[in-house]
Design a protein around this motif. Structure first.
Motif, PDB file in Angstrom:
ATOM      1  N   GLN A 129      -7.293 -22.069   6.362  1.00 40.73           N
ATOM      2  CA  GLN A 129      -6.432 -22.948   5.463  1.00 40.73           C
ATOM      3  C   GLN A 129      -4.954 -22.484   5.281  1.00 40.73           C
ATOM      4  OE1 GLN A 129      -8.054 -25.830   4.199  1.00 40.73           O
ATOM      5  NE2 GLN A 129     -10.171 -25.353   5.489  1.00 40.73           N
ATOM      6  N   LEU A 130      -4.247 -23.501   4.841  1.00 46.05           N
ATOM      7  CA  LEU A 130      -2.982 -22.939   4.468  1.00 46.05           C
ATOM      8  C   LEU A 130      -2.478 -23.668   3.193  1.00 46.05           C
ATOM      9  CD1 LEU A 130      -0.581 -25.701   4.841  1.00 46.05           C
ATOM     10  CD2 LEU A 130      -0.910 -24.955   7.230  1.00 46.05           C
ATOM     11  N   VAL A 233      16.015 -22.995   1.264  1.00 43.67           N
ATOM     12  CA  VAL A 233      15.543 -21.797   2.298  1.00 43.67           C
ATOM     13  C   VAL A 233      14.224 -22.384   2.914  1.00 43.67           C
ATOM     14  CG1 VAL A 233      14.823 -19.550   2.339  1.00 43.67           C
ATOM     15  CG2 VAL A 233      16.982 -20.095   1.119  1.00 43.67           C
ATOM     16  N   GLU A 234      14.120 -22.263   4.002  1.00 40.89           N
ATOM     17  CA  GLU A 234      12.736 -22.730   4.531  1.00 40.89           C
ATOM     18  C   GLU A 234      12.285 -21.261   5.198  1.00 40.89           C
ATOM     19  OE1 GLU A 234      10.904 -25.469   4.767  1.00 40.89           O
ATOM     20  OE2 GLU A 234      12.623 -26.681   4.007  1.00 40.89           O
ATOM     21  N   LEU A 235      11.252 -20.788   4.469  1.00 38.39           N
ATOM     22  CA  LEU A 235      10.516 -19.708   5.341  1.00 38.39           C
ATOM     23  C   LEU A 235       9.627 -19.927   6.228  1.00 38.39           C
ATOM     24  CD1 LEU A 235      10.065 -16.844   4.483  1.00 38.39           C
ATOM     25  CD2 LEU A 235       7.676 -17.445   3.543  1.00 38.39           C
ATOM     26  N   ARG A 263      11.028 -23.026   0.135  1.00 39.98           N
ATOM     27  CA  ARG A 263       9.894 -23.685   0.660  1.00 39.98           C
ATOM     28  C   ARG A 263       9.362 -22.901   1.855  1.00 39.98           C
ATOM     29  NH1 ARG A 263       8.224 -27.488   4.368  1.00 39.98           N
ATOM     30  NH2 ARG A 263       6.601 -28.850   3.915  1.00 39.98           N
ATOM     31  N   ALA A 264       8.108 -22.411   1.518  1.00 41.07           N
ATOM     32  CA  ALA A 264       7.305 -21.844   2.517  1.00 41.07           C
ATOM     33  C   ALA A 264       5.976 -22.801   2.900  1.00 41.07           C
ATOM     34  CB  ALA A 264       6.744 -20.634   1.809  1.00 41.07           C
ATOM     35  N   TRP A 265       6.349 -23.419   4.065  1.00 38.97           N
ATOM     36  CA  TRP A 265       5.312 -24.381   4.630  1.00 38.97           C
ATOM     37  C   TRP A 265       3.782 -24.144   4.766  1.00 38.97           C
ATOM     38  CZ3 TRP A 265       2.387 -25.110   9.048  1.00 38.97           C
ATOM     39  CH2 TRP A 265       2.777 -24.231   9.768  1.00 38.97           C
ATOM     40  N   ARG A 287       0.691 -28.001  -1.505  1.00 38.87           N
ATOM     41  CA  ARG A 287      -0.040 -28.677  -0.630  1.00 38.87           C
ATOM     42  C   ARG A 287      -1.097 -27.470   0.063  1.00 38.87           C
ATOM     43  NH1 ARG A 287       1.085 -28.524   5.227  1.00 38.87           N
ATOM     44  NH2 ARG A 287      -0.281 -30.224   6.166  1.00 38.87           N
ATOM     45  N   GLU A 288      -2.601 -27.962  -0.020  1.00 38.94           N
ATOM     46  CA  GLU A 288      -3.246 -27.183   0.584  1.00 38.94           C
ATOM     47  C   GLU A 288      -3.971 -28.045   1.653  1.00 38.94           C
ATOM     48  OE1 GLU A 288      -5.865 -26.281  -2.647  1.00 38.94           O
ATOM     49  OE2 GLU A 288      -5.001 -24.632  -3.271  1.00 38.94           O
TER      50      GLU A 288
END
Length: 403
Positions: A129-130, A233-235, A263-265, A287-288
């Motif tokens: 899962q993320l 910033v996109e991690l 934002r860490a996708w 989001r999960e």
């Protein structure tokens, strides 16, 4: 319908087929990248006479599992011509893949599902899962942990694999669901100069904490939001040996000038950031979602290769419509050092489909939840919890590597 290899001479035809199905037009740079990637893959084609009507590619990977790693098949480029949908094309290509997995000694197959409704019926279950996390960085990041005071330094992307690769490999061994990376994977998948289909993202940046042996790193890009709005910033990836190191890296990302959001996708479901945030309105999980889908191709090899957190002596009645060798009743017996999985005729303690066992294999899903949902059957009270205890891992499985 015929299922077989796609020779290297027909790779461009396969790329055209993928463009048709995914509604994409590839420029020459994109085509060159796809050619290079597909040459690394097993390529399964479906043919109706001469025309190619289906494509499945499978890149050979090494996946971390509890207590070790196993070779696996990374399934991608799955596409069926719109003229041949619902005619068994995908089933035929997967049957061919299972044969190739057996020949290559790959007891696992994994994929990122573009359509989640498809792959469960072929035995895949969401094994990791993320969560996507966003930080309001228009104000200083409030953290409950004091950041590690050691200096930070930026590393050129070309030099980064040599600097951060050892730390990635060390942390990969601690958490299931992660892939071994070679030079190609680092340069083309993790650190390509241009982000695929993201023209507003800048080049990759790599920040490292610590000296010759880094204690943590972050890979990120900056998104140009246009006009006078602050950038974001996109991690891509963050690894840290301690919460204090993680705090230092998150603070660095949140402090980057002329930006107002981090934002860490994709972060692990047990990531420390939400726990150490001083203000949960500033750090939000937005989001999960399921991430890597797992399929046990050779159940016996997969189960006996992983480590176990508690002893088990249970009979599993396993259903597997696609691979009959996996189907039937098997006694699973584990202790701290050994695991056996042998066919028996004894009464079952648990009945389940390979889809559910695959979802639980890395330690990410729990059988008691599946039992509550009516997806498995418990014949011996408490059997699901016993198996959960044995499958338990200290860290939840996680991956960010897409393919």
């Amino acid at each position: 319908m015929r299922f077989g290899d796609i020779p290297e001479a027909r790779i461009d035809r396969a790329i055209d087929h993928a463009g048709l199905v995914f509604h994409d037009t590839y420029d020459e740079d994109e085509r060159a990248g796809h050619r290079t990637f597909l040459r690394r893959c097993e390529r399964v084609g479906a043919y109706d006479g001469e025309p190619l009507v289906g494509l499945l590619a499978a890149v050979p990977l090494q996946l971390s599992i509890p207590g070790g790693q196993l070779p696996c098949s990374g399934v991608t480029f799955v596409s069926v011509a719109p003229t041949h949908r619902r005619r068994g094309v995908l089933t035929g290509m997967l049957d061919e893949l299972w044969r190739r997995c057996a020949a290559a000694g790959q007891p696992l197959a994994v994929l990122w599902a573009s359509e989640a409704a498809i792959y469960g019926r072929f035995g895949f279950g969401p094994g990791t899962q993320l969560q996507t996390v966003e930080i309001d960085s228009s104000r200083p990041l409030d953290l409950r942990v004091t950041p590690d005071p050691r200096p930070l330094r930026l590393v050129p992307a070309a030099d980064a694999p040599a600097v951060i690769g050892p730390l990635y490999e060390a942390t990969r061994g601690e958490r299931a669901g992660r892939f071994a990376r070679d030079v190609y994977w680092w340069s083309e998948s993790v650190l390509p100069e241009k982000a695929e289909d993201e023209d507003d993202l800048g080049p990759p940046r790599v920040v490292v904490l610590g000296g010759d042996q880094p204690a943590g790193y972050a890979i990120y890009r900056v998104r140009d939001t246009g006009g006078d709005a602050p950038d974001a910033v996109e991690l891509i990836e963050l690894e840290a040996e301690t919460p204090a190191v993680a705090a230092a890296l998150w603070k660095y990302l949140a402090d980057i000038d002329l930006t107002a959001k981090v934002r860490a996708w994709a972060r692990p479901a047990d990531d420390v950031l939400p726990l150490i945030a001083g203000d949960r309105d500033q750090v939000r999980v937005v989001r999960e979602a399921p991430a890597l889908w797992v399929r046990l191709v050779d159940v016996t090899t997969a189960l006996t290769a992983r480590s176990w957190a508690a002893p088990v002596d249970l009979v599993l009645d396993l259903r597997d419509a696609a691979l009959p060798a996996n189907e039937g009743r098997f006694r699973l017996t584990t202790d701290a050092k050994t695991c056996t999985y042998e066919r028996v005729t004894d009464p079952a303690d648990l009945s389940l489909d390979v889809r559910e066992l695959s979802a639980c294999y890395l330690g990410g899903a729990r059988l008691v939840h599946l039992l509550r949902a009516g997806l498995i059957t418990e014949h011996t009270p408490g059997a699901a919890r016993v198996l959960d205890d044995a499958l338990h891992t200290e860290y939840l499985p996680f991956t960010t590597d897409e393919f």
